[in-house]
Design an enzyme around this catalytic site. Sequence first.
Site, PDB file in Angstrom:
ATOM      1  N   GLU A  95     -16.604  12.894   0.161  1.00  0.00           N
ATOM      2  CA  GLU A  95     -16.386  11.456   0.009  1.00  0.00           C
ATOM      3  C   GLU A  95     -15.502  10.923   1.142  1.00  0.00           C
ATOM      4  O   GLU A  95     -15.783   9.884   1.738  1.00  0.00           O
ATOM      5  CB  GLU A  95     -15.727  11.191  -1.355  1.00  0.00           C
ATOM      6  CG  GLU A  95     -15.716   9.745  -1.766  1.00  0.00           C
ATOM      7  CD  GLU A  95     -15.057   9.544  -3.130  1.00  0.00           C
ATOM      8  OE1 GLU A  95     -14.591  10.538  -3.736  1.00  0.00           O
ATOM      9  OE2 GLU A  95     -14.998   8.389  -3.574  1.00  0.00           O
TER      10      GLU A  95
ATOM     11  N   ALA B  77     -10.724   5.653  -9.437  1.00  0.00           N
ATOM     12  CA  ALA B  77     -10.209   6.917  -9.976  1.00  0.00           C
ATOM     13  C   ALA B  77      -9.721   7.897  -8.919  1.00  0.00           C
ATOM     14  O   ALA B  77      -9.043   8.855  -9.246  1.00  0.00           O
ATOM     15  CB  ALA B  77     -11.276   7.584 -10.844  1.00  0.00           C
ATOM     16  N   SER B  78     -10.097   7.693  -7.660  1.00  0.00           N
ATOM     17  CA  SER B  78      -9.531   8.564  -6.621  1.00  0.00           C
ATOM     18  C   SER B  78      -9.338   7.772  -5.346  1.00  0.00           C
ATOM     19  O   SER B  78      -9.843   6.656  -5.201  1.00  0.00           O
ATOM     20  CB  SER B  78     -10.429   9.776  -6.359  1.00  0.00           C
ATOM     21  OG  SER B  78     -11.525   9.425  -5.572  1.00  0.00           O
ATOM     22  N   THR B  79      -8.567   8.368  -4.443  1.00  0.00           N
ATOM     23  CA  THR B  79      -8.338   7.705  -3.152  1.00  0.00           C
ATOM     24  C   THR B  79      -8.440   8.749  -2.056  1.00  0.00           C
ATOM     25  O   THR B  79      -8.057   9.908  -2.262  1.00  0.00           O
ATOM     26  CB  THR B  79      -6.977   6.969  -3.159  1.00  0.00           C
ATOM     27  OG1 THR B  79      -6.899   6.153  -1.993  1.00  0.00           O
ATOM     28  CG2 THR B  79      -5.784   7.917  -3.154  1.00  0.00           C
TER      29      THR B  79
HETATM   30  N1  LIG Z   1     -10.336  -7.593  -7.405  1.00  0.00           N
HETATM   31  C1  LIG Z   1     -11.465  -6.936  -7.327  1.00  0.00           C
HETATM   32  N2  LIG Z   1     -11.455  -5.679  -7.716  1.00  0.00           N
HETATM   33  C2  LIG Z   1     -12.597  -5.015  -7.642  1.00  0.00           C
HETATM   34  C3  LIG Z   1     -13.796  -5.601  -7.176  1.00  0.00           C
HETATM   35  N3  LIG Z   1     -14.767  -4.669  -7.237  1.00  0.00           N
HETATM   36  C4  LIG Z   1     -14.182  -3.560  -7.705  1.00  0.00           C
HETATM   37  N4  LIG Z   1     -12.881  -3.768  -7.960  1.00  0.00           N
HETATM   38  C5  LIG Z   1     -11.879  -2.848  -8.494  1.00  0.00           C
HETATM   39  O1  LIG Z   1     -11.374  -2.093  -7.394  1.00  0.00           O
HETATM   40  C6  LIG Z   1     -11.222  -0.734  -7.748  1.00  0.00           C
HETATM   41  C7  LIG Z   1     -12.003   0.117  -6.823  1.00  0.00           C
HETATM   42  O2  LIG Z   1     -13.329  -0.266  -6.908  1.00  0.00           O
HETATM   43  P1  LIG Z   1     -14.412   0.646  -6.212  1.00  0.00           P
HETATM   44  O3  LIG Z   1     -14.031   0.898  -4.820  1.00  0.00           O
HETATM   45  O4  LIG Z   1     -15.742   0.084  -6.510  1.00  0.00           O
HETATM   46  O5  LIG Z   1     -14.146   2.002  -7.046  1.00  0.00           O
HETATM   47  P2  LIG Z   1     -15.202   3.054  -7.565  1.00  0.00           P
HETATM   48  O6  LIG Z   1     -16.092   3.401  -6.439  1.00  0.00           O
HETATM   49  O7  LIG Z   1     -15.849   2.562  -8.786  1.00  0.00           O
HETATM   50  O8  LIG Z   1     -14.238   4.271  -7.945  1.00  0.00           O
HETATM   51  P3  LIG Z   1     -14.147   5.746  -7.329  1.00  0.00           P
HETATM   52  O9  LIG Z   1     -15.176   6.547  -8.026  1.00  0.00           O
HETATM   53  O10 LIG Z   1     -12.761   6.181  -7.631  1.00  0.00           O
HETATM   54  O11 LIG Z   1     -14.387   5.619  -5.867  1.00  0.00           O
HETATM   55  C8  LIG Z   1     -11.617  -0.645  -9.209  1.00  0.00           C
HETATM   56  O12 LIG Z   1     -10.428  -0.757  -9.945  1.00  0.00           O
HETATM   57  C9  LIG Z   1     -12.484  -1.858  -9.456  1.00  0.00           C
HETATM   58  O13 LIG Z   1     -12.381  -2.319 -10.776  1.00  0.00           O
HETATM   59  C10 LIG Z   1     -13.763  -6.948  -6.777  1.00  0.00           C
HETATM   60  O14 LIG Z   1     -14.750  -7.537  -6.366  1.00  0.00           O
HETATM   61  N5  LIG Z   1     -12.560  -7.578  -6.885  1.00  0.00           N
HETATM   62 CA   LIG Z   2     -15.723   4.535  -4.466  1.00  0.00          CA
END
Ligand SMILES: Nc1nc2c(ncn2[C@@H]2O[C@H](COP(=O)(O)OP(=O)(O)OP(=O)(O)O)[C@@H](O)[C@H]2O)c(=O)[nH]1
Ligand SMILES: [Ca+2]
Length: 491
Positions: free
Chosen positions: A168, A198-200
């Site tokens: 990732e 959930a991860s960074t």
């Molecule tokens: N404010 C805001 N938060 C968002 C938006 N889309 C996603 N998020 C939040 O940002 C965080 C990261 O979102 P993503 O990068 O999509 O995370 P993910 O791919 O689902 O999670 P991983 O499996 O850990 O990578 C999550 O807490 C989401 O709820 C958005 O359009 N606006």
């Molecule tokens: Ca992601």
Amino acid sequence: MKEKNPWHTPVTIIITVIGVIAIVALVTVAVLQNRPVPQKYKYGIVLDAGSSHTALYIYQWRAEKDNNTGRVEQTHSCKVKGKGISSYASEPWRAGESLTLCMQEAEKRVPHKRHHETPLYLGATAGMRLLNMENSSASDRVFQAVERALQKFPFSYQGARILSGQEEGAFGWVTVNYLDDRLTQGLETTGALDLGGASTQISFVSDNYDGSESPSNSVTFRLYGNDYNLYTHSFLCYGKDQVLRMALAQQTQSGPGAILDPCFHPGYMETKNYSVLYDSPCVSDRKPQGAPSIFNHTGNGNFRQCQEVVKRVFNFSSCKYSRCSFNGVFQPLLQGPFGAFSAYYFVMNFLNLTDTSIPLESVMEKLTRYCATPWEKIKLQHPNVKLNYLAEYCFSGTYILTLLTEGYNFTSESYSSIKFIKKINGSDAGWTLGYMLNLTNMIPAEAPDSPPLPHAGYVSIVTIIAFLLFVLVILSLRPLWPRCSKQPHII
Ligand SMILES: Nc1nc2c(ncn2[C@@H]2O[C@H](COP(=O)(O)OP(=O)(O)OP(=O)(O)O)[C@@H](O)[C@H]2O)c(=O)[nH]1
Ligand SMILES: [Ca+2]
């Protein structure tokens, strides 16, 4: 007696005809063989099954390029409605069903003729990693449901799997540098910072790091003739949703029933459920025994105190390497510019803090003022923002600054080398493009040979050669030309 015209001898006619046919054939073959195929594209689809939600990306590239080395760009993205696939553990069929609308959209976006040859991949990240740790048969059932749903579509389904944290991180880095055109040019690369739910992940090339100190954090690539030694690490549970759980869980330790939280605005008050809060392997071991089922979550909006709460989710106490970020994880010296995307961007963009030329101290002052703003006022100022997102920006902004400075050791100076980005040249920053480029072998290990002559240049050269040949034929026939019939003037 009439003089015989040598122009009409069979030999001359044959030479002329052969010459003309040869020239016409040469030009025709050259033009047809090297002609660019009319703009035809190939396509690839990647589903990013993240912890918080799933997104579908369609990529396209020119079909005529040798070995698929043409530039790949994102043409469309679709956000799947609802939560991430890992949240359907107890009703897996809904995970499959949730993808239908976006898949139908992809069917329309990719030209019908290309459907069967379009590869379709699904990669799941931290949400499914956690579910798999917690309950591997539930995770298998989710994948089966997703697989069944995806195979109903006419694309070339290539499988669904959980990416490792290393993949990732590394594919996010590939995407950023590919889109910035840094790989073909052998330029200094950009590090990648990805903040999920959930991860960074953090990934960057460091000149004084050869991978030997902590091999599990090392990925080597040979791309376009250049070698890259990449440092990468994925922190499971350090996405912003899981860190919020950890921060809340920590605060409930001091006394169940109510939390006065500095990371939420003054006046914020919600009743929350303990079982929901602790329903994650990131916090499940901290669940207090005999706690009531609900608690009052109240805000008091204090950035400094919030930072103290957030700092406590990191462990800085031990490091068996020459240097560490946190939780005993090796990290070499930070190097180069960085691109920070996904939640880094959502949050900093909302807070108007994407400009990293603003000194870090001023960024913190702004956040201090933002966190201290009463919840009622925040709601009035942003009537169109979803309340669950809105409530969390103070916490998320504080987490981002703390992770960068305390966790990864960015200083006031190196902070300015971070760019908060969503897209690069029209394509989203994230691991999906790098993943597809890798699986379709679209980034060659060696630099392509010197670029072939462009079509226009090729046609020009062939035309000049044909013209010279034609002149040569005419000149070679010159001795056989009829004499000038004009008689000299006799005065
Ligand atoms: N404010 C805001 N938060 C968002 C938006 N889309 C996603 N998020 C939040 O940002 C965080 C990261 O979102 P993503 O990068 O999509 O995370 P993910 O791919 O689902 O999670 P991983 O499996 O850990 O990578 C999550 O807490 C989401 O709820 C958005 O359009 N606006
Ligand atoms: Ca992601």
